[in-house]
Scaffold this motif. Structure first.
Motif, mmCIF file in Angstrom:
data_model
loop_
_atom_site.group_PDB
_atom_site.id
_atom_site.type_symbol
_atom_site.label_atom_id
_atom_site.label_comp_id
_atom_site.label_asym_id
_atom_site.label_seq_id
_atom_site.Cartn_x
_atom_site.Cartn_y
_atom_site.Cartn_z
ATOM 1 N N HIS A 93 -39.158 -68.676 9.355
ATOM 2 C CA HIS A 93 -40.555 -68.426 9.015
ATOM 3 C C HIS A 93 -41.336 -69.706 8.743
ATOM 4 O O HIS A 93 -42.576 -69.690 8.766
ATOM 5 N N TRP A 94 -40.625 -70.785 8.409
ATOM 6 C CA TRP A 94 -41.330 -71.969 7.946
ATOM 7 C C TRP A 94 -42.383 -72.481 8.940
ATOM 8 O O TRP A 94 -43.503 -72.810 8.508
ATOM 9 N N PRO A 95 -42.137 -72.565 10.242
ATOM 10 C CA PRO A 95 -43.187 -73.062 11.137
ATOM 11 C C PRO A 95 -44.472 -72.238 11.061
ATOM 12 O O PRO A 95 -45.576 -72.799 11.099
ATOM 13 N N ASP A 96 -44.331 -70.919 10.931
ATOM 14 C CA ASP A 96 -45.522 -70.076 10.818
ATOM 15 C C ASP A 96 -46.218 -70.277 9.471
ATOM 16 O O ASP A 96 -47.452 -70.350 9.401
ATOM 17 N N VAL A 97 -45.426 -70.351 8.397
ATOM 18 C CA VAL A 97 -46.009 -70.590 7.069
ATOM 19 C C VAL A 97 -46.746 -71.926 7.056
ATOM 20 O O VAL A 97 -47.890 -72.023 6.586
ATOM 21 N N ALA A 98 -46.122 -72.961 7.592
ATOM 22 C CA ALA A 98 -46.744 -74.286 7.608
ATOM 23 C C ALA A 98 -48.014 -74.289 8.441
ATOM 24 O O ALA A 98 -49.024 -74.906 8.057
ATOM 25 N N ALA A 99 -48.008 -73.598 9.580
ATOM 26 C CA ALA A 99 -49.189 -73.557 10.430
ATOM 27 C C ALA A 99 -50.337 -72.822 9.747
ATOM 28 O O ALA A 99 -51.498 -73.250 9.810
ATOM 29 N N LEU A 100 -50.027 -71.710 9.083
ATOM 30 C CA LEU A 100 -51.073 -70.949 8.399
ATOM 31 C C LEU A 100 -51.674 -71.752 7.251
ATOM 32 O O LEU A 100 -52.899 -71.937 7.175
ATOM 33 N N VAL A 101 -50.814 -72.231 6.368
ATOM 34 C CA VAL A 101 -51.314 -72.961 5.204
ATOM 35 C C VAL A 101 -51.984 -74.260 5.638
ATOM 36 O O VAL A 101 -53.050 -74.620 5.123
ATOM 37 N N GLY A 102 -51.377 -74.962 6.592
ATOM 38 C CA GLY A 102 -51.979 -76.194 7.079
ATOM 39 C C GLY A 102 -53.322 -75.983 7.737
ATOM 40 O O GLY A 102 -54.167 -76.883 7.745
ATOM 41 N N GLY A 103 -53.539 -74.779 8.258
ATOM 42 C CA GLY A 103 -54.823 -74.467 8.877
ATOM 43 C C GLY A 103 -55.829 -73.841 7.941
ATOM 44 O O GLY A 103 -56.908 -73.425 8.380
ATOM 45 N N GLY A 104 -55.486 -73.730 6.667
ATOM 46 C CA GLY A 104 -56.446 -73.228 5.685
ATOM 47 C C GLY A 104 -56.297 -71.770 5.315
ATOM 48 O O GLY A 104 -57.124 -71.240 4.573
ATOM 49 N N THR A 105 -55.264 -71.085 5.827
ATOM 50 C CA THR A 105 -55.034 -69.681 5.488
ATOM 51 C C THR A 105 -53.964 -69.590 4.406
ATOM 52 O O THR A 105 -52.816 -69.993 4.646
ATOM 53 N N PRO A 106 -54.278 -69.083 3.222
ATOM 54 C CA PRO A 106 -53.276 -68.999 2.157
ATOM 55 C C PRO A 106 -52.217 -67.962 2.494
ATOM 56 O O PRO A 106 -52.485 -66.974 3.194
ATOM 57 N N VAL A 107 -51.026 -68.178 1.988
ATOM 58 C CA VAL A 107 -49.890 -67.317 2.268
ATOM 59 C C VAL A 107 -49.256 -66.902 0.951
ATOM 60 O O VAL A 107 -49.018 -67.743 0.069
ATOM 61 N N ILE A 108 -49.011 -65.600 0.801
ATOM 62 C CA ILE A 108 -48.271 -65.101 -0.355
ATOM 63 C C ILE A 108 -46.791 -65.203 -0.026
ATOM 64 O O ILE A 108 -46.326 -64.619 0.956
ATOM 65 N N LEU A 109 -46.056 -65.941 -0.830
ATOM 66 C CA LEU A 109 -44.628 -66.119 -0.643
ATOM 67 C C LEU A 109 -43.864 -65.303 -1.681
ATOM 68 O O LEU A 109 -44.201 -65.325 -2.874
ATOM 69 N N MET A 110 -42.846 -64.585 -1.213
ATOM 70 C CA MET A 110 -41.875 -63.948 -2.101
ATOM 71 C C MET A 110 -40.540 -64.608 -1.786
ATOM 72 O O MET A 110 -39.750 -64.120 -0.984
ATOM 73 N N PRO A 111 -40.272 -65.761 -2.387
ATOM 74 C CA PRO A 111 -39.155 -66.597 -1.925
ATOM 75 C C PRO A 111 -37.794 -66.091 -2.384
ATOM 76 O O PRO A 111 -37.663 -65.383 -3.382
ATOM 77 N N ASP A 112 -36.791 -66.521 -1.638
ATOM 78 C CA ASP A 112 -35.392 -66.292 -1.997
ATOM 79 C C ASP A 112 -35.043 -67.260 -3.119
ATOM 80 O O ASP A 112 -35.013 -68.479 -2.929
ATOM 81 N N GLY A 113 -34.790 -66.728 -4.311
ATOM 82 C CA GLY A 113 -34.535 -67.572 -5.472
ATOM 83 C C GLY A 113 -33.333 -68.473 -5.333
ATOM 84 O O GLY A 113 -33.249 -69.511 -6.005
ATOM 85 N N HIS A 114 -32.396 -68.111 -4.477
ATOM 86 C CA HIS A 114 -31.217 -68.944 -4.268
ATOM 87 C C HIS A 114 -31.601 -70.335 -3.759
ATOM 88 O O HIS A 114 -30.943 -71.328 -4.094
ATOM 89 N N HIS A 115 -32.662 -70.409 -2.967
ATOM 90 C CA HIS A 115 -33.069 -71.673 -2.359
ATOM 91 C C HIS A 115 -34.332 -72.257 -3.000
ATOM 92 O O HIS A 115 -34.644 -73.426 -2.765
ATOM 93 N N TRP A 116 -35.057 -71.462 -3.781
ATOM 94 C CA TRP A 116 -36.364 -71.884 -4.278
ATOM 95 C C TRP A 116 -36.211 -72.933 -5.372
ATOM 96 O O TRP A 116 -35.552 -72.688 -6.384
ATOM 97 N N PRO A 117 -36.811 -74.093 -5.218
ATOM 98 C CA PRO A 117 -36.644 -75.168 -6.215
ATOM 99 C C PRO A 117 -37.108 -74.737 -7.605
ATOM 100 O O PRO A 117 -38.234 -74.265 -7.783
ATOM 101 N N GLY A 118 -36.215 -74.887 -8.573
ATOM 102 C CA GLY A 118 -36.552 -74.581 -9.956
ATOM 103 C C GLY A 118 -36.391 -73.132 -10.354
ATOM 104 O O GLY A 118 -36.598 -72.794 -11.533
ATOM 105 N N ASP A 119 -36.031 -72.255 -9.428
ATOM 106 C CA ASP A 119 -35.862 -70.847 -9.765
ATOM 107 C C ASP A 119 -34.681 -70.668 -10.717
ATOM 108 O O ASP A 119 -33.688 -71.393 -10.647
ATOM 109 N N ASP A 120 -34.791 -69.662 -11.590
ATOM 110 C CA ASP A 120 -33.694 -69.384 -12.522
ATOM 111 C C ASP A 120 -32.387 -69.065 -11.794
ATOM 112 O O ASP A 120 -31.306 -69.232 -12.361
ATOM 113 N N HIS A 121 -32.489 -68.584 -10.559
ATOM 114 C CA HIS A 121 -31.304 -68.181 -9.807
ATOM 115 C C HIS A 121 -30.974 -69.156 -8.682
ATOM 116 O O HIS A 121 -30.185 -68.827 -7.798
ATOM 117 N N GLU A 122 -31.575 -70.346 -8.729
ATOM 118 C CA GLU A 122 -31.326 -71.333 -7.683
ATOM 119 C C GLU A 122 -29.836 -71.659 -7.605
ATOM 120 O O GLU A 122 -29.181 -71.930 -8.611
#
Length: 352
Positions: A93-122
């Motif tokens: 998904h990252w290329p699409d997320v980067a393209a949207l946000v980089g083009g000015g469209t905000p994106v709601i993320l529901m991230p996987d806590g296992h990989h999310w920096p600083g998450d309690d479940h990282e």
């Protein structure tokens, strides 16, 4: 203009408690992290807090028929379109997320806590238990609005783009603005929202009473079901009631004002239950949830009062309904699977 230049020159998105709907102490005052992100997009497009309430109000359906299908995503104001991928494949998904946000469209993320920096479940569980609004991408990293971020920093975070961040992007959504700010009067919102709310609300009250009185004795609530319950209460029950109450506020019609007060009172009870559950999670003991048992009964009473007020508004008697608690059990199991299932069958979620 390039996407990066467009993002650089676009007005900034922000969490502004002074402009937001009913944000007094924390972002969870009335709305959960998902709807605070949607609200930020609407405010950015010229909505006022009152227009947000009207634009996000839908007929009440608190338990929902059947199982869980993801966040409520169809509103009068906008449609939220979701994109999902499996655990371990968020990088797709990252290329699409980067393209949207980089083009000015905000994106709601529901991230996987296992990989999310600083998450309690990282580095541990693959939990999807929080949402943020990604609104800018630049050399510093991904700029986020996060209800859990420090208030003194404007509820903002900037995370460097790492392999972990990319892998965390298993679920994202875009809020498409589909309508101008809602200018309906409270009685018009009531006419649209209350009649279709009566039967579902009567069924929801019956389900809650049966769940409290028959299904769950209070002695034991499995941890993942308890986590599913706080997601359900704070992410869906409280917001629906809160939005309805504010959308009907200020009416000169006493019956509409009564519904508004009853909805806001029920929303406050839901918030108390949800925050209590959040506090009890830290003990990681299934027996400790007995402290929340009676709050369910109090919430059911508040919803019954709302049902009576809504029925008076429509000039009808409150519908009769029966429930055995099974719908709510399915809903809680669905919430647990959606947020905490980690792509494999859940452990035993039976009640003592």
């Amino acid at each position: 203009m390039s996407g990066a230049a467009a993002a650089e020159n676009a007005p900034s998105y922000r969490f502004d408690p002074a402009a937001a709907l009913g944000w007094k102490n924390i972002g969870l005052d009335g709305l959960g992290c998902f709807l605070r992100s949607v609200e930020a997009v609407l405010l950015h497009h010229g909505y006022t807090a009152g227009a947000v309430a009207r634009g996000l109000t839908v007929p009440l359906d608190l338990v929902r028929r059947g199982t869980w299908y993801g966040p409520l995503s169809e509103f009068p104001a906008c449609t939220v379109r979701w994109r999902l991928t499996g655990i371990g494949t968020g990088g797709r998904h990252w290329p699409d997320v980067a393209a949207l946000v980089g083009g000015g469209t905000p994106v709601i993320l529901m991230p996987d806590g296992h990989h999310w920096p600083g998450d309690d479940h990282e580095g541990a569980e693959h939990y999807h238990h929080h949402m943020v609004l990604a609104h800018r991408l630049d050399a510093r990293g991904l700029h986020l609005l996060d209800t859990d971020a420090p208030a003194e920093d404007g509820h903002r975070r900037v995370l460097p783009v790492t392999d972990g961040l990319r892998a965390a992007c298993t679920r994202y959504a875009v809020a498409a603005r589909t309508a101008p700010p809602d200018t309906r009067r409270p009685h018009e919102v009531a006419a649209a929202a209350l009649p279709p709310s009566l039967v579902p609300l009567a069924e929801d009250v019956a389900e809650l009473r049966a769940f409290h009185g028959t299904v769950w004795s209070g002695a034991r609530l499995p941890l993942l079901l308890a986590k599913g319950m706080d997601v359900w209460v704070l992410g869906d029950v409280q917001p629906q009631l809160f939005l309805l109450g504010h959308a009907l506020a200020g009416s000169g019609d006493p019956r509409t004002a009564d519904v508004s007060r009853a909805a806001l009172a029920a929303a406050a009870r839901a918030q108390k239950l949800g925050l209590l559950l959040l506090g009890l999670h830290r003990f990681r003991s299934e027996g400790v949830y007995a402290m929340a048992h009676e709050e369910l009964a109090v919430l059911a009473d508040a919803l019954a009062e709302l049902l009576r007020a809504a029925a008076r508004h429509t000039g009808s008697a409150p519908p009769r309904a029966r429930g055995d608690g099974s719908r709510l059990v399915r809903r809680l199991r669905g919430e647990a699977e959606w947020c905490f299932g980690q792509g494999r069958p859940l452990p035993d979620l039976s009640f003592a």
